[in-house]
Design a protein around this motif. Structure first.
Motif, short mmCIF file in Angstrom:
data_model
loop_
_atom_site.label_atom_id
_atom_site.label_comp_id
_atom_site.label_asym_id
_atom_site.label_seq_id
_atom_site.Cartn_x
_atom_site.Cartn_y
_atom_site.Cartn_z
N GLY A 10 9.52 5.04 0.62
CA GLY A 10 8.34 5.21 1.47
C GLY A 10 7.29 6.06 0.80
N ALA A 11 6.12 5.45 0.53
CA ALA A 11 5.00 6.19 -0.05
C ALA A 11 3.99 6.55 1.03
CB ALA A 11 4.34 5.38 -1.16
N GLY A 12 4.51 6.96 2.20
CA GLY A 12 3.65 7.57 3.22
C GLY A 12 3.55 9.05 2.89
N LEU A 14 4.98 11.65 4.18
CA LEU A 14 6.24 12.41 4.10
C LEU A 14 6.94 12.13 2.77
CD1 LEU A 14 7.83 12.26 7.66
CD2 LEU A 14 6.17 13.85 6.73
N ALA A 41 1.10 4.38 8.57
CA ALA A 41 0.60 5.41 9.49
C ALA A 41 -0.20 6.51 8.81
CB ALA A 41 1.78 6.03 10.24
N SER A 42 0.21 6.89 7.59
CA SER A 42 -0.36 8.10 6.99
C SER A 42 -1.86 8.05 6.76
CB SER A 42 0.38 8.43 5.70
OG SER A 42 1.73 8.72 6.01
N ALA A 45 -3.86 8.00 10.50
CA ALA A 45 -3.75 9.11 11.47
C ALA A 45 -5.12 9.69 11.78
CB ALA A 45 -2.84 10.19 10.90
N PRO A 170 10.13 -3.32 -1.67
CA PRO A 170 10.90 -2.87 -0.51
C PRO A 170 12.35 -2.54 -0.87
CG PRO A 170 10.52 -5.26 -0.41
CD PRO A 170 9.72 -4.73 -1.58
N ALA A 200 10.92 6.36 5.41
CA ALA A 200 10.38 5.03 5.72
C ALA A 200 10.02 4.90 7.20
CB ALA A 200 11.40 3.97 5.31
N ALA A 201 9.70 6.04 7.83
CA ALA A 201 9.25 6.06 9.23
C ALA A 201 10.22 5.28 10.12
CB ALA A 201 7.81 5.56 9.30
N HIS A 203 11.39 2.54 9.86
CA HIS A 203 12.36 1.70 9.12
C HIS A 203 13.60 2.50 8.73
CE1 HIS A 203 9.99 -2.03 8.48
NE2 HIS A 203 8.99 -1.20 8.70
N LEU A 207 17.70 1.14 7.63
CA LEU A 207 18.36 1.39 6.34
C LEU A 207 19.64 2.24 6.52
CD1 LEU A 207 15.09 1.93 4.32
CD2 LEU A 207 16.75 0.11 3.90
N GLY A 304 -2.06 1.58 13.97
CA GLY A 304 -0.99 2.02 13.07
C GLY A 304 0.30 2.16 13.86
N GLY A 332 5.52 10.83 15.24
CA GLY A 332 4.09 10.66 15.50
C GLY A 332 3.22 11.87 15.24
N GLY A 334 3.59 13.48 12.00
CA GLY A 334 4.03 13.75 10.63
C GLY A 334 2.91 14.10 9.67
N GLY A 336 0.39 16.29 10.15
CA GLY A 336 0.27 17.74 10.12
C GLY A 336 1.51 18.42 9.54
C1 LIG Z 1 -3.73 6.17 15.10
C2 LIG Z 1 -2.78 7.26 14.65
C3 LIG Z 1 -3.16 8.59 14.83
C4 LIG Z 1 -2.29 9.61 14.40
N1 LIG Z 1 -2.72 10.90 14.47
C5 LIG Z 1 -1.95 11.90 13.96
C6 LIG Z 1 -2.41 13.23 13.94
O1 LIG Z 1 -3.54 13.53 14.34
N2 LIG Z 1 -1.60 14.20 13.44
C7 LIG Z 1 -0.34 13.92 12.97
O2 LIG Z 1 0.35 14.84 12.54
N3 LIG Z 1 0.11 12.64 12.95
C8 LIG Z 1 -0.65 11.64 13.43
N4 LIG Z 1 -0.21 10.35 13.42
C9 LIG Z 1 1.17 10.11 12.95
C10 LIG Z 1 1.25 10.18 11.47
O3 LIG Z 1 0.38 9.26 10.91
C11 LIG Z 1 2.69 9.86 11.05
O4 LIG Z 1 3.61 10.69 11.75
C12 LIG Z 1 2.88 10.10 9.56
O5 LIG Z 1 1.89 9.43 8.83
C13 LIG Z 1 4.26 9.63 9.17
O6 LIG Z 1 4.35 9.60 7.77
P1 LIG Z 1 5.50 8.77 7.11
O7 LIG Z 1 5.37 8.98 5.66
O8 LIG Z 1 6.80 9.12 7.78
O9 LIG Z 1 5.22 7.26 7.57
P2 LIG Z 1 4.28 6.11 7.00
O10 LIG Z 1 2.95 6.58 6.60
O11 LIG Z 1 4.36 5.00 7.99
O12 LIG Z 1 5.00 5.70 5.67
C14 LIG Z 1 6.26 5.06 5.64
C15 LIG Z 1 6.23 4.15 4.44
O13 LIG Z 1 7.52 3.58 4.29
C16 LIG Z 1 7.35 2.30 3.78
N5 LIG Z 1 8.58 1.52 4.03
C17 LIG Z 1 9.11 1.13 5.19
N6 LIG Z 1 10.25 0.46 4.99
C18 LIG Z 1 10.44 0.44 3.66
C19 LIG Z 1 11.45 -0.12 2.83
N7 LIG Z 1 12.50 -0.78 3.35
N8 LIG Z 1 11.32 0.03 1.49
C20 LIG Z 1 10.27 0.70 0.94
N9 LIG Z 1 9.29 1.24 1.69
C21 LIG Z 1 9.38 1.11 3.03
C22 LIG Z 1 6.14 1.75 4.53
O14 LIG Z 1 5.55 0.66 3.85
C23 LIG Z 1 5.27 2.99 4.59
O15 LIG Z 1 4.31 3.04 3.55
C24 LIG Z 1 -1.04 9.29 13.82
C25 LIG Z 1 -0.69 7.96 13.62
C26 LIG Z 1 -1.55 6.95 14.03
C27 LIG Z 1 -1.15 5.52 13.79
#
Ligand SMILES: Cc1cc2nc3c(=O)[nH]c(=O)nc-3n(C[C@H](O)[C@H](O)[C@H](O)COP(=O)(O)OP(=O)(O)OC[C@H]3O[C@@H](n4cnc5c(N)ncnc54)[C@H](O)[C@@H]3O)c2cc1C
Length: 386
Positions: A10-12, A14, A41-42, A45, A170, A200-201, A203, A207, A304, A332, A334, A336
């Protein structure tokens, strides 16, 4: 075959924050993403740091994140647009006012200085706020940043250190041998490593399922929009009328709000992210909240997907079995939390322990969560929540 110390799935934000910290601490790290970097999501946000008055058990970690946010531009060497001007929860009607009074009692269980203010005091802070505002909660702590820039900053800082990101790769399976992680399987073949971080949020549960591990997360779709730049109106992170509203450094008004739609996900398949009538509803409520927005020009909208745990808290967990596996997800908020989650997850991977306060955030708290928890909550695909 090339081998890595750590593979981050996951290149979000986190995953990138975890990868950056681990690479900086000397590990050889590979980040794999099913799609493009921070495309989910990242980068979608709103950009707030929540100090988690709502869930006091994770407030200490949020406050660690706050300390890291203050030095993040210098740490990463790229701008995040971090603005630390406090946060407001405003009530526009009696119902919201009563809810905020209740919430304030929960907020007081943290050591963050929250205050309850009347409407006139709030309007002094945000002059464009509607006359309908009855009051609400305020803290001079907390802030907001630019989600695209911050994700980019973590990604660039990681690759500057020699870290590698592979997009459109993936992970189909985490590979384990003799109770220990040995790598991952992708459509392009196996890649070997000593440790895996699942970032992977929503996902993550898919896994982990092959190991008999139940990570209760429900995916939900959120909609957001941004206007063209407006003159300076306010700098705080604003919440009210079911919306989060901030003004960007360039002046755009950036907002998101419910109702939110619960959905289902599949490995290797991108979730649909349509925008709906909700966007018009968000704009209408924004104008009710700040009448000056009646003149705003709507620029673009998007949706998102975020992952919500039953108690709506962050989870960071290091597994004893399989050994070498860590997972993190933030219900939701993540964006911050990301600076502190990156420190915690990388330390768990590299040292087996972390200085971050995550004692109450492990998966163990869901030991008694029934498998049909989503149905019981009505958080199933096709249902909406405000
Ligand atoms: C409209 C909106 C507003 C928000 N506002 C806020 C806010 O104000 N403050 C706050 O703190 N948070 C906010 N959030 C939540 C925040 O965006 C998320 O909590 C945070 O981005 C999570 O980061 P992440 O890296 O876990 O997830 P993601 O950014 O979703 O990254 C997960 C990555 O995993 C990858 N992935 C999934 N499955 C696989 C796999 N099998 N193999 C390889 N890669 C995979 C995906 O492609 C994705 O790139 C908001 C979200 C939205 C949609």
């Amino acid at each position: 075959m090339q081998s890595y110390d750590i593979i981050v799935v996951g290149a979000g934000i986190l995953g990138l924050s975890t990868a950056y910290r681990a690479q900086k601490a000397g590990a050889k790290v590979l980040v794999l993403d099913a799609g493009a970097t921070a495309y989910e999501a990242s980068s979608r946000a709103t950009g707030y740091l929540s100090l988690r008055g709502e869930t006091p058990a994770e407030s200490p970690l949020a406050q660690e994140a706050e300390k890291l946010w203050d030095g993040l531009d210098d740490e990463l060497g790229y701008p995040t647009e971090w603005t630390q001007k406090g946060r407001i929860w405003a009530a526009l009607d009696e119902h919201e006012f009563a809810d905020l009074q209740k919430l304030y009692r929960t907020f007081q269980k943290t050591d963050v200085p929250f205050e309850f203010l009347d409407g006139a005091t709030m309007r002094k802070m945000i002059p464009c706020l509607s006359e309908r505002c009855l009051g609400g909660i305020w803290t001079n702590r907390s802030g907001h940043a630019n989600p695209q820039r911050t994700s980019q900053a973590f990604g660039w800082a990681f690759t500057d250190l020699g870290g590698e990101i592979r997009e459109y790769t993936p992970v189909l399976e985490v590979l384990v041998e003799a109770g220990k992680v040995k790598g991952v399987r992708t459509p392009q073949g196996e890649i070997h490593c000593g440790n895996v971080a699942l970032c992977a949020a929503a996902h993550n549960p898919l896994l982990l399922k092959p190991f008999g591990i139940h990570f209760p997360l429900a995916p939900v779709r959120l909609e957001a929009l941004v206007t063209t730049p407006m003159p300076p109106l306010f700098e705080q992170a604003f919440i009210g009328n079911g919306l989060s509203i901030r003004q960007t450094k360039r002046g755009n008004i950036h907002m998101n709000g419910g109702p939110y739609e619960w959905i289902n996900l599949e490995i290797g398949r991108e979730a649909a992210k349509p925008t709906t009538q909700t966007v018009r509803n968000i704009m209408r409520r924004a104008i009710e909240t700040m009448p000056v927005l009646k003149g705003a020009q709507f620029l673009r909208c998007w949706a998102g997907i975020v992952d919500i745990a039953p108690d709506q808290m962050t989870t960071i967990h290091r597994f004893d079995s399989p050994e070498g596996l860590v997972t993190a997800a933030c219900s939701g908020h993540g964006f911050g939390m990301s600076p502190a989650v990156g420190v915690a997850a990388s330390e768990l991977l590299m040292n087996g322990a972390t200085r971050m306060p995550i004692e109450q955030l492990s998966l163990d708290r869901f030991r008694d969560t029934p498998s049909d928890w989503r149905e019981r909550r009505r958080w199933e695909a096709g249902q909406y929540n405000t």
